[in-house]
Design a protein around this motif. Structure first.
Motif, PDB file in Angstrom:
ATOM      1  N   MET A 109      28.300  51.764  45.636  1.00 42.79           N
ATOM      2  CA  MET A 109      27.743  50.643  44.864  1.00 42.79           C
ATOM      3  C   MET A 109      28.644  49.436  44.990  1.00 42.79           C
ATOM      4  O   MET A 109      29.852  49.564  44.964  1.00 42.79           O
ATOM      5  CB  MET A 109      27.632  51.064  43.385  1.00 42.79           C
ATOM      6  N   SER A 110      28.060  48.275  45.100  1.00 42.66           N
ATOM      7  CA  SER A 110      28.838  47.044  45.229  1.00 42.66           C
ATOM      8  C   SER A 110      28.867  46.293  43.926  1.00 42.66           C
ATOM      9  O   SER A 110      27.840  46.014  43.322  1.00 42.66           O
ATOM     10  CB  SER A 110      28.229  46.156  46.317  1.00 42.66           C
ATOM     11  N   VAL A 111      30.051  45.968  43.463  1.00 40.75           N
ATOM     12  CA  VAL A 111      30.172  45.190  42.240  1.00 40.75           C
ATOM     13  C   VAL A 111      29.507  43.843  42.421  1.00 40.75           C
ATOM     14  O   VAL A 111      28.853  43.319  41.530  1.00 40.75           O
ATOM     15  CB  VAL A 111      31.651  45.004  41.885  1.00 40.75           C
ATOM     16  N   VAL A 112      29.694  43.247  43.586  1.00 40.42           N
ATOM     17  CA  VAL A 112      29.177  41.902  43.837  1.00 40.42           C
ATOM     18  C   VAL A 112      27.669  41.860  43.696  1.00 40.42           C
ATOM     19  O   VAL A 112      27.102  40.954  43.108  1.00 40.42           O
ATOM     20  CB  VAL A 112      29.580  41.426  45.241  1.00 40.42           C
ATOM     21  N   SER A 113      26.987  42.850  44.235  1.00 36.91           N
ATOM     22  CA  SER A 113      25.537  42.806  44.250  1.00 36.91           C
ATOM     23  C   SER A 113      24.899  43.386  43.009  1.00 36.91           C
ATOM     24  O   SER A 113      23.779  43.050  42.670  1.00 36.91           O
ATOM     25  CB  SER A 113      25.005  43.547  45.482  1.00 36.91           C
ATOM     26  N   ASP A 114      25.596  44.261  42.284  1.00 37.26           N
ATOM     27  CA  ASP A 114      24.954  44.995  41.212  1.00 37.26           C
ATOM     28  C   ASP A 114      25.416  44.629  39.812  1.00 37.26           C
ATOM     29  O   ASP A 114      24.901  45.154  38.839  1.00 37.26           O
ATOM     30  CB  ASP A 114      25.174  46.512  41.405  1.00 37.26           C
ATOM     31  N   SER A 115      26.412  43.771  39.673  1.00 35.96           N
ATOM     32  CA  SER A 115      26.940  43.487  38.357  1.00 35.96           C
ATOM     33  C   SER A 115      26.028  42.579  37.558  1.00 35.96           C
ATOM     34  O   SER A 115      25.533  41.585  38.057  1.00 35.96           O
ATOM     35  CB  SER A 115      28.316  42.821  38.483  1.00 35.96           C
ATOM     36  N   PRO A 116      25.817  42.899  36.248  1.00 38.07           N
ATOM     37  CA  PRO A 116      25.022  42.038  35.396  1.00 38.07           C
ATOM     38  C   PRO A 116      25.838  40.858  34.912  1.00 38.07           C
ATOM     39  O   PRO A 116      27.025  40.975  34.674  1.00 38.07           O
ATOM     40  CB  PRO A 116      24.651  42.966  34.220  1.00 38.07           C
ATOM     41  N   VAL A 117      25.210  39.695  34.750  1.00 38.42           N
ATOM     42  CA  VAL A 117      25.909  38.517  34.252  1.00 38.42           C
ATOM     43  C   VAL A 117      24.969  37.661  33.412  1.00 38.42           C
ATOM     44  O   VAL A 117      23.769  37.889  33.357  1.00 38.42           O
ATOM     45  CB  VAL A 117      26.435  37.639  35.415  1.00 38.42           C
ATOM     46  N   HIS A 118      25.589  36.620  32.781  1.00 39.88           N
ATOM     47  CA  HIS A 118      24.851  35.540  32.140  1.00 39.88           C
ATOM     48  C   HIS A 118      24.106  35.931  30.867  1.00 39.88           C
ATOM     49  O   HIS A 118      23.117  35.306  30.523  1.00 39.88           O
ATOM     50  CB  HIS A 118      23.878  34.878  33.117  1.00 39.88           C
ATOM     51  N   PHE A 149      35.498  51.076  52.087  1.00 47.20           N
ATOM     52  CA  PHE A 149      36.021  49.914  51.367  1.00 47.20           C
ATOM     53  C   PHE A 149      35.140  49.435  50.218  1.00 47.20           C
ATOM     54  O   PHE A 149      35.638  48.886  49.251  1.00 47.20           O
ATOM     55  CB  PHE A 149      36.241  48.747  52.348  1.00 47.20           C
ATOM     56  N   ASN A 150      33.820  49.630  50.342  1.00 45.61           N
ATOM     57  CA  ASN A 150      32.903  49.164  49.316  1.00 45.61           C
ATOM     58  C   ASN A 150      33.171  47.687  49.043  1.00 45.61           C
ATOM     59  O   ASN A 150      33.162  46.886  49.947  1.00 45.61           O
ATOM     60  CB  ASN A 150      33.060  50.016  48.052  1.00 45.61           C
ATOM     61  N   SER A 151      33.446  47.319  47.790  1.00 39.16           N
ATOM     62  CA  SER A 151      33.686  45.908  47.466  1.00 39.16           C
ATOM     63  C   SER A 151      35.164  45.537  47.542  1.00 39.16           C
ATOM     64  O   SER A 151      35.535  44.410  47.215  1.00 39.16           O
ATOM     65  CB  SER A 151      33.167  45.604  46.063  1.00 39.16           C
ATOM     66  N   LYS A 152      35.998  46.453  47.987  1.00 40.81           N
ATOM     67  CA  LYS A 152      37.453  46.230  47.952  1.00 40.81           C
ATOM     68  C   LYS A 152      37.923  45.483  49.210  1.00 40.81           C
ATOM     69  O   LYS A 152      38.719  45.993  49.989  1.00 40.81           O
ATOM     70  CB  LYS A 152      38.189  47.560  47.781  1.00 40.81           C
ATOM     71  N   VAL A 153      37.418  44.267  49.381  1.00 41.41           N
ATOM     72  CA  VAL A 153      37.780  43.421  50.514  1.00 41.41           C
ATOM     73  C   VAL A 153      38.364  42.121  49.962  1.00 41.41           C
ATOM     74  O   VAL A 153      37.647  41.297  49.403  1.00 41.41           O
ATOM     75  CB  VAL A 153      36.566  43.124  51.411  1.00 41.41           C
ATOM     76  N   ILE A 154      39.657  41.948  50.115  1.00 39.11           N
ATOM     77  CA  ILE A 154      40.385  40.803  49.560  1.00 39.11           C
ATOM     78  C   ILE A 154      40.687  39.830  50.692  1.00 39.11           C
ATOM     79  O   ILE A 154      41.206  40.218  51.737  1.00 39.11           O
ATOM     80  CB  ILE A 154      41.689  41.263  48.884  1.00 39.11           C
ATOM     81  N   MET A 174      41.082  52.854  49.753  1.00 40.21           N
ATOM     82  CA  MET A 174      41.534  51.830  50.690  1.00 40.21           C
ATOM     83  C   MET A 174      40.968  50.447  50.377  1.00 40.21           C
ATOM     84  O   MET A 174      39.785  50.305  50.048  1.00 40.21           O
ATOM     85  CB  MET A 174      41.173  52.241  52.118  1.00 40.21           C
ATOM     86  N   TYR A 175      41.838  49.456  50.487  1.00 39.35           N
ATOM     87  CA  TYR A 175      41.483  48.051  50.369  1.00 39.35           C
ATOM     88  C   TYR A 175      41.713  47.368  51.716  1.00 39.35           C
ATOM     89  O   TYR A 175      42.635  47.746  52.450  1.00 39.35           O
ATOM     90  CB  TYR A 175      42.379  47.326  49.365  1.00 39.35           C
ATOM     91  N   ILE A 176      40.927  46.352  52.008  1.00 38.75           N
ATOM     92  CA  ILE A 176      41.253  45.398  53.076  1.00 38.75           C
ATOM     93  C   ILE A 176      41.870  44.180  52.413  1.00 38.75           C
ATOM     94  O   ILE A 176      41.386  43.717  51.377  1.00 38.75           O
ATOM     95  CB  ILE A 176      39.990  44.990  53.862  1.00 38.75           C
ATOM     96  N   LEU A 181      35.534  51.881  39.023  1.00 38.37           N
ATOM     97  CA  LEU A 181      36.785  52.549  39.387  1.00 38.37           C
ATOM     98  C   LEU A 181      36.518  53.988  39.776  1.00 38.37           C
ATOM     99  O   LEU A 181      37.158  54.540  40.665  1.00 38.37           O
ATOM    100  CB  LEU A 181      37.774  52.501  38.217  1.00 38.37           C
ATOM    101  N   ASP A 182      35.552  54.598  39.094  1.00 35.51           N
ATOM    102  CA  ASP A 182      35.272  55.996  39.359  1.00 35.51           C
ATOM    103  C   ASP A 182      34.351  56.177  40.554  1.00 35.51           C
ATOM    104  O   ASP A 182      34.452  57.137  41.298  1.00 35.51           O
ATOM    105  CB  ASP A 182      34.633  56.635  38.125  1.00 35.51           C
ATOM    106  N   SER A 183      33.452  55.199  40.800  1.00 36.44           N
ATOM    107  CA  SER A 183      32.435  55.372  41.833  1.00 36.44           C
ATOM    108  C   SER A 183      32.887  54.930  43.206  1.00 36.44           C
ATOM    109  O   SER A 183      32.327  55.335  44.202  1.00 36.44           O
ATOM    110  CB  SER A 183      31.169  54.597  41.452  1.00 36.44           C
ATOM    111  N   THR A 184      33.908  54.066  43.302  1.00 32.27           N
ATOM    112  CA  THR A 184      34.311  53.571  44.615  1.00 32.27           C
ATOM    113  C   THR A 184      35.047  54.613  45.413  1.00 32.27           C
ATOM    114  O   THR A 184      35.220  54.480  46.612  1.00 32.27           O
ATOM    115  CB  THR A 184      35.213  52.332  44.479  1.00 32.27           C
TER     116      THR A 184
END
Length: 456
Positions: A1-10, A240-245, A215-217, A26-29
């Motif tokens: 799951m990607s935090v960027v695409s799936d996170s609720p906001v606003h 990597f999922n969303s862990k790309v810095i 792993m992170y990039i 933290l648990d799913s990545t």
């Protein structure tokens, strides 16, 4: 799951969902689901209960606020809103709104931006500490550590089309026409006007390392480039999922830092070819030998020799830098989680384990330098001296029977001739560098010293 695409906001209610989502992320990545039939230990139950309790409180609080907003009593609304504001510590904000209570917050608040997790996300220091503690418990529960990976010259090498030389034109052919050793490892990215060559062994490295590490990039490149490289390395998005810095996530100019990594410094290892960018985290760093493939890369670092692309050769798969460092990572991981050593795992520090493993490389070697360290230079401060000591060697300025190796740039010096007479190893300084990059002592005869001709 990607935090960027799936996170609720606003919305205020979605703020509660997002706070819970960070915990879930933290648990799913990681590949962290227990195997069927495995019993959760006591610490795991405590950890899950803590998260459940926290999320339950957030939901209850959210429900109260929803009721208050629907009430006809303005006084009740204000009172409940006041209670909510008093309770909420504003653990983070997105677009100026608290991720928990939905209230607007003042600009310029403290904390750290985590834009790679979610656009405009900033987390307060207390929330970062809480997430890192949870991450640590989660990692240890599954016997994993964190691994931060650089891209350029560590995992791959890229070149702009305009820098491709006539000798490299053969690389422009369609993928199916490439030599077998380049298929699946060389990519022509027309929309980015560049070519990228993956380092030999990188796919096996990522597969094996992912069993032991989250792993992170982390690259100084732009985000668009980082995400495209992540896609080439991890096409199924399992490592990597969303862990790309990327560069825009750094909190200090021209520096990388673990402040934007959701992991405790004591459980993080770093692979990078550039030491200077990790000035605050050198003890976490495993310095990689730079990977060069294209002519432009050789020219960038002023190498006066033909490139691998011109010579149509490449780094060894089985005996190259990534294969070597994978063995180092496995050893560090094994020592860290060695139950026979006892002790509280929460008090262990991977930096100390790394230091111990590094000191085994040149253990029992005593080095004497000649023509390597300038006379006016303080010997103990020279990078070769310090590198040798970090690898476990003892360094000396005097000739004595206990010396095992004389490190020299000139076979004609007094100390070099003494080494030959006394049957000591006479090696070029690159022998130390090779040991430093590949974490093993190499055959001395492969690093001979030439006699420097004196000019009149």
């Amino acid at each position: 799951m990607s935090v960027v695409s799936d996170s609720p906001v606003h919305s205020s209610s979605s703020g509660d969902d997002f706070a819970a989502f960070l915990d879930a992320e933290l648990d799913s990545t990681s590949d962290t689901s227990p195997e069927p039939g495995d019993d959760d230990d006591e610490n795991e139950n405590d950890y899950d209960s803590e998260l459940f309790s926290t999320k339950k409180q957030k939901v209850e609080l959210s429900d109260n606020v929803v009721v208050s907003y629907g009430s006809t009593s303005r006084g009740a609304e204000e009172k409940l809103a006041s209670i909510k504001e008093d309770i909420c510590t504003h653990p983070g904000v997105i677009g100026g709104m608290c991720i928990r209570c939905g209230q607007k917050t003042e600009e310029g608040q403290s904390g750290v931006a985590f834009g790679y997790i979610h656009k405009d996300l900033r987390l307060a220091n207390d929330e970062i500490a809480r997430l890192r503690n949870n991450d640590l418990k989660n990692l240890f529960r599954h016997k994993k550590l964190n691994l931060v990976l650089d891209l350029d010259h560590t995992l791959l090498n890229s070149s702009q089309f305009r820098h491709i030389t006539p000798e490299e034109e053969y690389l422009r052919v369609p993928p199916d026409s490439l030599p077998d050793e380049l298929k699946g490892n060389l990519f022509r990215l027309d929309f980015m006007h560049m070519m990228t060559k993956l380092r030999p062994f990188v796919r096996t490295f990522l597969k094996e390392a992912s069993k032991l590490f989250e792993m992170y990039i982390y690259t100084m490149g732009e985000r668009a480039y980082a995400l495209e490289m992540a896609r080439l390395l991890d096409p199924e998005n399992i490592y990597f999922n969303s862990k790309v810095i990327a560069q825009g996530d750094c909190t200090q100019r021209h520096q990388k830092g673990l402040d934007v990594v959701v992991g405790q410094d004591s459980a993080v290892l770093i692979l990078d070819d550039t030491e200077q960018v990790w000035s605050k985290h050198k003890e976490n760093l495993i310095l990689m030998e730079r990977y060069h493939y294209f002519v432009s890369s050789y020219r960038q670092f002023r190498f006066n020799c033909k490139s691998r692309s011109e010579l149509k050769c490449d780094e060894s798969e089985d005996d190259g830098a990534l294969a070597a460092v994978l063995e180092v990572l496995k050893r560090v991981h094994s020592i860290f989680f060695d139950t026979e050593q006892g002790g509280d795992i929460n008090k262990k520090d991977v930096r100390q384990v790394l230091k111990t493993v590094r000191k085994e490389v040149l253990k029992d070697c005593k080095l004497l330098f000649t023509k390597v360290i300038p006379i006016e230079y303080r010997a103990e401060s020279h990078h070769f001296w310090k590198m040798a000591e970090q690898l476990g060697a003892t360094c000396s300025t005097e000739m004595d029977p206990s010396v095992t190796h004389v490190v020299s740039l000139d076979k004609g010096t007094e100390k070099s001739r003494w080494a030959v007479r006394e049957n000591k190893f006479l090696v070029h300084p690159s022998w130390i560098e090779a040991a430093n990059y590949l974490w093993r002592k190499h055959p001395e005869e492969k690093f001979p010293v030439d006699e420097v001709k004196q000019t009149k």
